[in-house]
Design a protein around this motif. Structure first.
Motif, PDB file in Angstrom:
ATOM      1  N   ALA A 244       0.851  -1.197   0.000  1.00  0.00           N
ATOM      2  CA  ALA A 244       0.000   0.000   0.000  1.00  0.00           C
ATOM      3  C   ALA A 244       0.889   1.251   0.000  1.00  0.00           C
ATOM      4  CB  ALA A 244      -0.926  -0.013   1.212  1.00  0.00           C
ATOM      5  N   ARG A 245       1.957   1.212   0.800  1.00  0.00           N
ATOM      6  CA  ARG A 245       2.890   2.339   0.843  1.00  0.00           C
ATOM      7  C   ARG A 245       3.538   2.562  -0.534  1.00  0.00           C
ATOM      8  NH1 ARG A 245       7.294   0.733   4.320  1.00  0.00           N
ATOM      9  NH2 ARG A 245       8.375   0.302   2.387  1.00  0.00           N
ATOM     10  N   HIS A 246       3.879   1.480  -1.234  1.00  0.00           N
ATOM     11  CA  HIS A 246       4.462   1.609  -2.578  1.00  0.00           C
ATOM     12  C   HIS A 246       3.511   2.355  -3.528  1.00  0.00           C
ATOM     13  CE1 HIS A 246       7.766  -0.698  -1.342  1.00  0.00           C
ATOM     14  NE2 HIS A 246       7.480  -1.875  -1.840  1.00  0.00           N
ATOM     15  N   VAL A 247       2.228   1.999  -3.448  1.00  0.00           N
ATOM     16  CA  VAL A 247       1.238   2.669  -4.301  1.00  0.00           C
ATOM     17  C   VAL A 247       1.216   4.168  -3.971  1.00  0.00           C
ATOM     18  CG1 VAL A 247      -1.237   2.871  -4.840  1.00  0.00           C
ATOM     19  CG2 VAL A 247      -0.184   0.594  -4.622  1.00  0.00           C
ATOM     20  N   ALA A 248       1.187   4.479  -2.679  1.00  0.00           N
ATOM     21  CA  ALA A 248       1.139   5.890  -2.252  1.00  0.00           C
ATOM     22  C   ALA A 248       2.417   6.626  -2.665  1.00  0.00           C
ATOM     23  CB  ALA A 248       0.944   5.975  -0.739  1.00  0.00           C
ATOM     24  N   LYS A 249       3.554   5.934  -2.609  1.00  0.00           N
ATOM     25  CA  LYS A 249       4.815   6.569  -2.996  1.00  0.00           C
ATOM     26  C   LYS A 249       4.833   6.909  -4.480  1.00  0.00           C
ATOM     27  CE  LYS A 249       8.494   5.473   0.201  1.00  0.00           C
ATOM     28  NZ  LYS A 249       9.744   4.718   0.415  1.00  0.00           N
ATOM     29  N   LEU A 250       4.217   6.062  -5.269  1.00  0.00           N
ATOM     30  CA  LEU A 250       4.145   6.351  -6.703  1.00  0.00           C
ATOM     31  C   LEU A 250       3.255   7.571  -6.937  1.00  0.00           C
ATOM     32  CD1 LEU A 250       5.070   5.404  -9.495  1.00  0.00           C
ATOM     33  CD2 LEU A 250       2.943   4.106  -9.655  1.00  0.00           C
ATOM     34  N   ALA A 251       2.151   7.638  -6.197  1.00  0.00           N
ATOM     35  CA  ALA A 251       1.274   8.812  -6.302  1.00  0.00           C
ATOM     36  C   ALA A 251       2.071  10.078  -5.964  1.00  0.00           C
ATOM     37  CB  ALA A 251       0.077   8.665  -5.357  1.00  0.00           C
ATOM     38  N   ARG A 252       2.867  10.001  -4.914  1.00  0.00           N
ATOM     39  CA  ARG A 252       3.668  11.153  -4.486  1.00  0.00           C
ATOM     40  C   ARG A 252       4.730  11.513  -5.523  1.00  0.00           C
ATOM     41  NH1 ARG A 252       6.969  10.908   1.134  1.00  0.00           N
ATOM     42  NH2 ARG A 252       8.273   9.485  -0.064  1.00  0.00           N
ATOM     43  N   LEU A 253       5.356  10.488  -6.096  1.00  0.00           N
ATOM     44  CA  LEU A 253       6.414  10.703  -7.083  1.00  0.00           C
ATOM     45  C   LEU A 253       5.899  11.457  -8.312  1.00  0.00           C
ATOM     46  CD1 LEU A 253       9.387   9.942  -7.886  1.00  0.00           C
ATOM     47  CD2 LEU A 253       8.416   7.906  -9.008  1.00  0.00           C
ATOM     48  N   ARG A 254       4.690  11.152  -8.719  1.00  0.00           N
ATOM     49  CA  ARG A 254       4.151  11.752  -9.946  1.00  0.00           C
ATOM     50  C   ARG A 254       3.359  13.032  -9.688  1.00  0.00           C
ATOM     51  NH1 ARG A 254       7.858   9.717 -12.304  1.00  0.00           N
ATOM     52  NH2 ARG A 254       7.813   7.487 -12.769  1.00  0.00           N
ATOM     53  N   PHE A 255       3.089  13.338  -8.420  1.00  0.00           N
ATOM     54  CA  PHE A 255       2.324  14.542  -8.091  1.00  0.00           C
ATOM     55  C   PHE A 255       2.989  15.772  -8.715  1.00  0.00           C
ATOM     56  CE2 PHE A 255       1.448  18.233  -5.459  1.00  0.00           C
ATOM     57  CZ  PHE A 255       0.074  18.187  -5.364  1.00  0.00           C
ATOM     58  N   PRO A 256       2.283  16.754  -9.264  1.00  0.00           N
ATOM     59  CA  PRO A 256       0.823  16.894  -9.334  1.00  0.00           C
ATOM     60  C   PRO A 256       0.180  16.144 -10.508  1.00  0.00           C
ATOM     61  CG  PRO A 256       1.839  18.838 -10.252  1.00  0.00           C
ATOM     62  CD  PRO A 256       2.962  17.930  -9.826  1.00  0.00           C
ATOM     63  N   GLN A 257       0.988  15.456 -11.296  1.00  0.00           N
ATOM     64  CA  GLN A 257       0.371  14.589 -12.310  1.00  0.00           C
ATOM     65  C   GLN A 257      -0.235  13.367 -11.615  1.00  0.00           C
ATOM     66  OE1 GLN A 257       3.188  16.278 -14.162  1.00  0.00           O
ATOM     67  NE2 GLN A 257       1.305  17.175 -14.975  1.00  0.00           N
ATOM     68  N   THR A 258      -1.098  12.649 -12.374  1.00  0.00           N
ATOM     69  CA  THR A 258      -1.535  11.360 -11.873  1.00  0.00           C
ATOM     70  C   THR A 258      -0.822  10.268 -12.663  1.00  0.00           C
ATOM     71  OG1 THR A 258      -3.394   9.819 -11.901  1.00  0.00           O
ATOM     72  CG2 THR A 258      -3.692  11.821 -13.130  1.00  0.00           C
ATOM     73  N   ALA A 259      -0.360   9.241 -11.941  1.00  0.00           N
ATOM     74  CA  ALA A 259       0.448   8.186 -12.562  1.00  0.00           C
ATOM     75  C   ALA A 259      -0.370   7.319 -13.517  1.00  0.00           C
ATOM     76  CB  ALA A 259       1.076   7.314 -11.474  1.00  0.00           C
ATOM     77  N   VAL A 260      -1.690   7.329 -13.325  1.00  0.00           N
ATOM     78  CA  VAL A 260      -2.552   6.411 -14.082  1.00  0.00           C
ATOM     79  C   VAL A 260      -3.348   7.187 -15.130  1.00  0.00           C
ATOM     80  CG1 VAL A 260      -4.498   4.821 -13.893  1.00  0.00           C
ATOM     81  CG2 VAL A 260      -2.750   4.881 -12.103  1.00  0.00           C
ATOM     82  N   PRO A 261      -3.226   6.845 -16.416  1.00  0.00           N
ATOM     83  CA  PRO A 261      -3.989   7.567 -17.438  1.00  0.00           C
ATOM     84  C   PRO A 261      -5.490   7.318 -17.302  1.00  0.00           C
ATOM     85  CG  PRO A 261      -2.806   5.696 -18.408  1.00  0.00           C
ATOM     86  CD  PRO A 261      -2.366   5.789 -16.985  1.00  0.00           C
ATOM     87  N   GLY A 262      -6.260   8.266 -17.790  1.00  0.00           N
ATOM     88  CA  GLY A 262      -7.711   8.250 -17.622  1.00  0.00           C
ATOM     89  C   GLY A 262      -8.384   6.961 -18.049  1.00  0.00           C
ATOM     90  N   ASP A 263      -7.924   6.372 -19.167  1.00  0.00           N
ATOM     91  CA  ASP A 263      -8.606   5.172 -19.651  1.00  0.00           C
ATOM     92  C   ASP A 263      -8.309   3.937 -18.798  1.00  0.00           C
ATOM     93  OD1 ASP A 263      -6.031   5.427 -20.570  1.00  0.00           O
ATOM     94  OD2 ASP A 263      -6.387   4.436 -22.478  1.00  0.00           O
ATOM     95  N   LEU A 264      -7.420   4.080 -17.816  1.00  0.00           N
ATOM     96  CA  LEU A 264      -7.172   2.950 -16.909  1.00  0.00           C
ATOM     97  C   LEU A 264      -7.702   3.202 -15.499  1.00  0.00           C
ATOM     98  CD1 LEU A 264      -3.658   1.703 -17.991  1.00  0.00           C
ATOM     99  CD2 LEU A 264      -5.810   0.453 -18.078  1.00  0.00           C
ATOM    100  N   HIS A 265      -8.281   4.373 -15.282  1.00  0.00           N
ATOM    101  CA  HIS A 265      -8.797   4.698 -13.942  1.00  0.00           C
ATOM    102  C   HIS A 265      -9.763   3.643 -13.430  1.00  0.00           C
ATOM    103  CE1 HIS A 265      -7.898   8.960 -12.432  1.00  0.00           C
ATOM    104  NE2 HIS A 265      -6.940   8.604 -13.256  1.00  0.00           N
ATOM    105  N   ALA A 266     -10.708   3.244 -14.299  1.00  0.00           N
ATOM    106  CA  ALA A 266     -11.742   2.303 -13.851  1.00  0.00           C
ATOM    107  C   ALA A 266     -11.119   0.971 -13.435  1.00  0.00           C
ATOM    108  CB  ALA A 266     -12.779   2.093 -14.951  1.00  0.00           C
TER     109      ALA A 266
END
Lengths: 230, 230
Positions: B97-119
Motif C-alpha cells: 500500500a505504501r508503494h502505491v502511495a509513494k508512486l502517487a507522491r512521485l508523480r504529483f501533481p500529475q496522476t500516474a494512471v492515465p484516464g482510460d485505466l482509472h476504472a
C-alpha cells in the motif's frame, strides 16, 4: 533426548542452507535462461521450484514438531522461530527465480531483454546469486559482520535497478512497450530476490545478538568486483 | 494462569485484526491518492505504515514470549505459529500500500494512471481492500468456507491484471514508457496485496482444519458486484 533434540535443531539449519543453495542456483540459471533465451534451462528452473517448496514444508513441519515436543526456550526458541521466517524468505526467493524463468519461457525463442540491457541484467542476476550464497554462508558461520555486510552489498542492486530505469525512460528507448513491461518486472524480481537474501542475513544477526539488524550499523563497503570500472 | 494465557492468545488475534484493518484502509486510501493525485492522502498512507510495522513487532514479541513462557502445544501452538506468519503477510501488505502511495507522491501533481485505466485501477484497489476486509473477518469468524472463498474472489484480480496488460500492449497505447512502467508496477502491487490477503485466509483454514487450503476445494463462485456488467 537432548542429543536427538540438538540433532533436530541442526537439521533445520541444514535444511535452510540447502534451500538457500537451491534458490541461489535457481536465480543464476534463470538469468541464463533469460539472457540466452534457453527454454530447457527455463523449464528446469520452473520444475525445480517444487523441490524448494517441498523443503520448506518439511522444514516447517520439523520446526513445529520441535516446538511441540521439546518446548525450547531462550536461544533455542529464537532459533526455531527465526528459522521459520528464513524459510519463508527462501521459499519466496524461489518463486522470484521461477518468475524470471517463466518470462524467459514466455518470450522464447525471442529474448525478453534487449541487447543493450544484457550487461545490467547479467550483473543483477550475478549479484542476486552472490547475495544468496553469502546468506547461506552466514546461516552456517553466524558471523554478524558478514551478515551486516549484505545490506551494503545490496546497495549495488539498487544502483543497477536505477540504471535499468534510466534506460527505460531514456528518449532513445526503441524496444517498445512490451519489452519495457518485461524489463520493469524482471528488475523488480531481482530487487525483491536480493531483499530476501538481505532479510535472511538480518535474521542471522537477530539470532546471534537478539537485536534487529536495523539497530546496528553495517560496515560502509561495497562489493569491489562489481563496482569496479562501472 | 490459564486465563491470562488465553487472554494473551486472544490479544494476538486482536492485533492481527487491527493490522488487517489498517492495511485494508491503507490500500483504499493509497488508491484514492493515486487516482486523484492527492499528495496529502499519499503522505498519510506512507506515514501510517510505521504503525503497521510497530504492531507487527509488538505482536511477534508477544507471540514469542507466549511460546517461551507457556509452551503451548497442539492447537494453541498452531495458533501462535500461524499468527506469526499472518503478521508477516499483513506487514508486507502494508508495504505494498505504501508503494502505491509513494508512486502517487512521485508523480504529483500529475496522476500516474492515465484516464482510460482509472476504472480498472479503481476496481483493483477496491477489490484489494475488500479482500483484506474479508481476511480480517475470517480471522475472527474462523469460517473455513468464507476463507476458501477468498481464493475464488482473487480470480477477479487476475482478470483485472490481464486487462491492464491488454491496455499496455495495445498498439493504441499512447501514454509512453514512463506511464507503462508505472502501470506495470502498480498492477504488480495490487496483485501481490491480494495474494497476501488470500494467504491470510488460507492460514485460517490451516488453523481450523490442520490442512493446507490448497488441498481443499473452494466453492466456485465469484464476487457478483465486481463481475457484473464487465
Amino acid at each position: 533426548m537432548r542429543d536427538a533434540y540438538h540433532e533436530e535443531l541442526d537439521s533445520i539449519g541444514e535444511g535452510l542452507v540447502e534451500m538457500a543453495r537451491l534458490v541461489g542456483s535457481a536465480i543464476g540459471r534463470a538469468t541464463t535462461s533469460l539472457l540466452d533465451a534457453d527454454l530447457k534451462i527455463a523449464e528446469s528452473v520452473i520444475a525445480a521450484d517444487e523441490k524448494v517448496d517441498d523443503l520448506q514444508r518439511e522444514l516447517e513441519a520439523r520446526a513445529i514438531n520441535l516446538l511441540a515436543r521439546q518446548q525450547p526456550v531462550a536461544t533455542d526458541l529464537r532459533i526455531v522461530v527465526t528459522s521459520l521466517r528464513m524459510s519463508a524468505d527462501l521459499e519466496r526467493s524461489g518463486d522470484l527465480a521461477r518468475h524470471v524463468a517463466k518470462l524467459a519461457r514466455l518470450r522464447f525463442p525471442q529474448t525478453a531483454v534487449p541487447g543493450d540491457l544484457h550487461a545490467t541484467i547479467l550483473e543483477m542476476g550475478q549479484l542476486a546469486q552472490r547475495l544468496m550464497a553469502k546468506a547461506a554462508e552466514v546461516i552456517v558461520s553466524k558471523d554478524v559482520d558478514d551478515a551486516l555486510q549484505l545490506e551494503s552489498d545490496d546497495d549495488r542492486m539498487d544502483e543497477l535497478h536505477r540504471t535499468l530505469f534510466q534506460h527505460l525512460l531514456d528518449d532513445r528507448w526503441q524496444h517498445g512497450i512490451e519489452t519495457a513491461v518485461d524489463v520493469t518486472l524482471v528488475g523488480r524480481y531481482y530487487e525483491r530476490f536480493a531483499d530476501h537474501a538481505v532479510s535472511v542475513a538480518k535474521r542471522v544477526v537477530y539470532l546471534v545478538t537478539g537485536e534487529h539488524a536495523d539497530e546496528l550499523t553495517p560496515a560502509p563497503t561495497v562489493i569491489p568486483e562489481v563496482t569496479e570500472g562501472k
